[in-house]
Design a protein around this motif. Structure first.
Motif, PDB file in Angstrom:
ATOM      1  N   ASP A 303     -31.293  85.746  19.928  1.00  0.00           N
ATOM      2  CA  ASP A 303     -31.227  86.794  18.811  1.00  0.00           C
ATOM      3  C   ASP A 303     -32.560  86.539  17.924  1.00  0.00           C
ATOM      4  N   THR A 304     -32.637  85.373  17.123  1.00  0.00           N
ATOM      5  CA  THR A 304     -34.001  85.332  16.404  1.00  0.00           C
ATOM      6  C   THR A 304     -35.062  85.328  17.173  1.00  0.00           C
ATOM      7  N   ALA A 305     -35.548  85.203  18.108  1.00  0.00           N
ATOM      8  CA  ALA A 305     -36.513  85.218  18.926  1.00  0.00           C
ATOM      9  C   ALA A 305     -36.750  86.847  19.252  1.00  0.00           C
ATOM     10  N   LEU A 306     -35.646  87.444  19.689  1.00  0.00           N
ATOM     11  CA  LEU A 306     -35.770  89.142  19.853  1.00  0.00           C
ATOM     12  C   LEU A 306     -36.124  89.684  18.488  1.00  0.00           C
ATOM     13  N   LEU A 307     -35.531  89.290  17.385  1.00  0.00           N
ATOM     14  CA  LEU A 307     -35.838  89.898  16.034  1.00  0.00           C
ATOM     15  C   LEU A 307     -37.268  89.708  15.648  1.00  0.00           C
ATOM     16  N   LEU A 308     -37.718  88.420  15.851  1.00  0.00           N
ATOM     17  CA  LEU A 308     -39.248  88.241  15.489  1.00  0.00           C
ATOM     18  C   LEU A 308     -40.209  89.154  16.314  1.00  0.00           C
ATOM     19  N   ALA A 309     -39.581  89.291  17.385  1.00  0.00           N
ATOM     20  CA  ALA A 309     -40.679  89.989  18.475  1.00  0.00           C
ATOM     21  C   ALA A 309     -40.608  91.487  18.200  1.00  0.00           C
ATOM     22  N   GLU A 310     -39.281  92.140  17.684  1.00  0.00           N
ATOM     23  CA  GLU A 310     -39.436  93.344  16.938  1.00  0.00           C
ATOM     24  C   GLU A 310     -39.969  93.530  15.891  1.00  0.00           C
ATOM     25  N   LEU A 311     -40.095  92.457  14.959  1.00  0.00           N
ATOM     26  CA  LEU A 311     -41.033  92.764  13.680  1.00  0.00           C
ATOM     27  C   LEU A 311     -42.328  92.418  13.977  1.00  0.00           C
ATOM     28  N   GLY A 312     -42.850  92.159  15.117  1.00  0.00           N
ATOM     29  CA  GLY A 312     -44.221  92.037  15.545  1.00  0.00           C
ATOM     30  C   GLY A 312     -44.895  90.618  15.090  1.00  0.00           C
ATOM     31  N   VAL A 313     -44.006  89.726  14.949  1.00  0.00           N
ATOM     32  CA  VAL A 313     -44.407  88.298  14.975  1.00  0.00           C
ATOM     33  C   VAL A 313     -45.067  87.816  15.992  1.00  0.00           C
ATOM     34  N   GLY A 314     -44.568  87.944  17.032  1.00  0.00           N
ATOM     35  CA  GLY A 314     -45.011  87.528  18.446  1.00  0.00           C
ATOM     36  C   GLY A 314     -44.163  88.211  19.585  1.00  0.00           C
ATOM     37  N   HIS A 315     -44.602  87.277  20.679  1.00  0.00           N
ATOM     38  CA  HIS A 315     -43.789  87.858  22.157  1.00  0.00           C
ATOM     39  C   HIS A 315     -42.624  86.921  22.215  1.00  0.00           C
ATOM     40  N   ALA A 316     -41.579  87.362  22.772  1.00  0.00           N
ATOM     41  CA  ALA A 316     -40.323  86.437  22.995  1.00  0.00           C
ATOM     42  C   ALA A 316     -40.154  86.472  24.687  1.00  0.00           C
ATOM     43  N   VAL A 317     -39.957  85.288  25.107  1.00  0.00           N
ATOM     44  CA  VAL A 317     -39.663  84.974  26.637  1.00  0.00           C
ATOM     45  C   VAL A 317     -38.187  84.663  26.380  1.00  0.00           C
ATOM     46  N   VAL A 318     -37.387  85.759  26.940  1.00  0.00           N
ATOM     47  CA  VAL A 318     -35.940  85.395  26.804  1.00  0.00           C
ATOM     48  C   VAL A 318     -35.200  85.968  28.029  1.00  0.00           C
ATOM     49  N   PRO A 319     -33.782  85.412  28.100  1.00  0.00           N
ATOM     50  CA  PRO A 319     -33.096  86.167  29.350  1.00  0.00           C
ATOM     51  C   PRO A 319     -32.779  87.603  28.709  1.00  0.00           C
ATOM     52  N   ARG A 320     -32.396  88.460  29.762  1.00  0.00           N
ATOM     53  CA  ARG A 320     -31.757  89.704  29.329  1.00  0.00           C
ATOM     54  C   ARG A 320     -30.442  89.471  29.234  1.00  0.00           C
ATOM     55  N   LEU A 321     -29.943  89.854  27.712  1.00  0.00           N
ATOM     56  CA  LEU A 321     -28.669  89.548  27.302  1.00  0.00           C
ATOM     57  C   LEU A 321     -27.721  90.768  27.651  1.00  0.00           C
ATOM     58  N   PRO A 322     -26.614  90.445  28.244  1.00  0.00           N
ATOM     59  CA  PRO A 322     -25.717  91.627  28.738  1.00  0.00           C
ATOM     60  C   PRO A 322     -25.268  92.488  27.545  1.00  0.00           C
ATOM     61  N   GLY A 323     -25.224  93.815  28.005  1.00  0.00           N
ATOM     62  CA  GLY A 323     -24.998  94.859  26.903  1.00  0.00           C
ATOM     63  C   GLY A 323     -26.075  95.408  26.292  1.00  0.00           C
ATOM     64  N   TRP A 324     -27.524  94.882  26.385  1.00  0.00           N
ATOM     65  CA  TRP A 324     -28.531  95.260  25.584  1.00  0.00           C
ATOM     66  C   TRP A 324     -28.755  96.764  25.792  1.00  0.00           C
ATOM     67  N   ARG A 325     -28.847  97.227  24.577  1.00  0.00           N
ATOM     68  CA  ARG A 325     -29.150  98.842  24.873  1.00  0.00           C
ATOM     69  C   ARG A 325     -30.567  99.015  24.112  1.00  0.00           C
ATOM     70  N   GLU A 326     -31.551  99.761  25.102  1.00  0.00           N
ATOM     71  CA  GLU A 326     -32.858  99.844  24.605  1.00  0.00           C
ATOM     72  C   GLU A 326     -32.728 101.158  23.559  1.00  0.00           C
ATOM     73  N   GLU A 327     -31.783 102.020  23.332  1.00  0.00           N
ATOM     74  CA  GLU A 327     -31.903 103.105  22.532  1.00  0.00           C
ATOM     75  C   GLU A 327     -31.557 102.309  21.034  1.00  0.00           C
ATOM     76  N   ALA A 328     -30.901 101.211  21.165  1.00  0.00           N
ATOM     77  CA  ALA A 328     -30.637 100.705  19.893  1.00  0.00           C
ATOM     78  C   ALA A 328     -31.943  99.815  19.163  1.00  0.00           C
ATOM     79  N   HIS A 329     -32.883  99.859  19.993  1.00  0.00           N
ATOM     80  CA  HIS A 329     -33.953  98.835  19.688  1.00  0.00           C
ATOM     81  C   HIS A 329     -35.415  99.797  20.017  1.00  0.00           C
ATOM     82  N   PRO A 330     -35.422 100.898  19.400  1.00  0.00           N
ATOM     83  CA  PRO A 330     -36.647 101.737  19.911  1.00  0.00           C
ATOM     84  C   PRO A 330     -37.948 101.095  19.849  1.00  0.00           C
ATOM     85  N   THR A 331     -38.264 100.276  18.923  1.00  0.00           N
ATOM     86  CA  THR A 331     -39.622  99.639  18.614  1.00  0.00           C
ATOM     87  C   THR A 331     -39.813  98.305  19.745  1.00  0.00           C
ATOM     88  N   LEU A 332     -38.711  97.929  20.549  1.00  0.00           N
ATOM     89  CA  LEU A 332     -38.909  96.837  21.222  1.00  0.00           C
ATOM     90  C   LEU A 332     -38.692  97.252  23.040  1.00  0.00           C
TER      91      LEU A 332
END
Length: 374
Positions: A303-332
């Motif tokens: 979660d922290t990795a995804l948040l930092l990626a969304e903030l533009g700190v860097g890129h995050a290599v992560v597993p795709r988590l269940p229930g992930w909704r793209e519309e809830a993260h329009p900038t990611l």
């Protein structure tokens, strides 16, 4: 030979001291020594040897300690179940897992299970690595653990439930967001922000990327020397995506689990530990490597990795988590990395056949909810 004799013996082996165990038990050192001598008389072998600082089990002592510890923890767990039944509140189920697991993998199942079993007390204990989860299961602190599936562990059955495809999390204004896919070799050429060394998913990812580039003269991938403004974040926590539908079996080679528990997936590569120096730095801060190039930073969970990626700190290599909704993260944007073998997640138990009925039902509820949500 009594159960108290065996408890005292296991405690002495773990503590390496008769006097320390005597203090813990509230008895004399002589009383503890008598218990050990009684075991030695009945086995006909020396079980402890004196060391300059305390005592240590002999070879025979290690054999007895291993068997006794497994039996005692199982018995203690059974006694707790009986106490719960006697109290009439439906029992207590203790589950250990990573910090983000309940949110991503168990939340729907918890609501469903509580609705059907309101008198069962659910206790969740948070650990920061699969290794600590294994320890909690082995010593009876927890009956179930949700983990990232790793190499076999003695005395532990691992039952894969989900496969997690890897993705690269980038902001939508990043040039990489237009890509349909990312290849592992491309990731290997960029420094990554990592999870702690003992993270199973960290070892898995390192193992895959380590094979992508030839090592330089110092045994490090040539890609590790590259610098850049952003460092991808390799994160972990606890896994999920498409369920494994094959019949169930323990990854450790133990007998297959009952119907309803998915089987171990073959072909999941064993983790390869990285020999790259790991700097412990604040998230998003590029610490210098020994050669002065941009280095790594650490995050505690996916979660922290995804948040930092969304903030533009860097890129995050992560597993795709269940229930992930793209519309809830329009900038990611999550860019697939299909060539990386997926990460497996599931249950760790001592013995599936010895689980309490509530533990089996809870695990099967989680499995069913994840299948429905996939």
């Amino acid at each position: 030979m009594t159960l108290d004799d065996l408890r005292a013996f296991v405690a002495v082996c773990d503590a390496g001291s008769l006097s320390a165990v005597a203090r813990d038990l509230g008895c004399t050192q002589s009383a503890v020594s008598q218990r050990i001598k009684r075991l030695e008389r009945e086995t006909g072998m020396d079980l402890l040897e004196r060391r300059p600082r305390g005592v240590a089990p002999t070879q025979a002592g290690r054999v007895l300690r291993r068997a006794a510890a497994d039996s005692i923890s199982g018995l203690d767990l059974a006694l707790r179940h009986l106490a719960d039944m006697r109290a009439g509140h439906g029992g207590t189920l203790r589950i250990t897992t990573g910090a983000t697991t309940v949110r991503h993998f168990l939340s729907t199942a918890v609501v469903d299970f509580r609705r059907r079993h309101p008198k069962v007390n659910l206790e969740f204990h948070t650990e920061n690595s699969s290794r600590r989860c294994f320890t909690a299961v082995a010593d009876g602190t927890a009956e179930l653990a949700w983990i990232t599936i790793g190499p076999p562990v003695r005395g532990i059955e691992q039952h894969p439930v989900m496969e997690l495809p890897w993705v690269l999390a980038v902001r939508t204004d990043d040039p990489l967001s237009a890509r349909a896919r990312i290849e592992p070799a491309e990731l290997a050429r960029i420094p990554h922000i990592r999870l702690p060394e003992d993270s199973t998913s960290r070892m898995r990812l390192d193992g895959h990327l380590w094979r992508q580039e030839p090592a330089d003269g110092r045994g490090m991938p040539g890609s590790a020397r590259l610098s850049g403004r952003h460092a991808p974040i390799a994160a972990s926590g606890t896994p999920a995506s498409s369920p494994v539908s094959a019949p169930s079996a323990a990854a450790s080679g133990t007998p297959a689990a009952p119907t309803g528990v998915p089987a171990a997936r073959s072909g999941v590569p064993a983790p390869v530990a990285s020999s790259r120096p790991s700097a412990i730095t604040p998230p998003g801060v590029a610490a210098p490597n020994v050669d002065g190039t941009a280095g790594t930073a650490s995050v505690a969970d996916w979660d922290t990795a995804l948040l930092l990626a969304e903030l533009g700190v860097g890129h995050a290599v992560v597993p795709r988590l269940p229930g992930w909704r793209e519309e809830a993260h329009p900038t990611l944007r999550l860019v697939p990395i299909p060539s990386l073998p997926p990460l497996a997640a599931g249950w760790a138990v001592r013995q599936w056949a010895a689980l309490s009925p509530v533990a089996v039902e809870f695990a099967e509820t989680v499995n069913a909810c994840l299948r429905e949500g996939a």
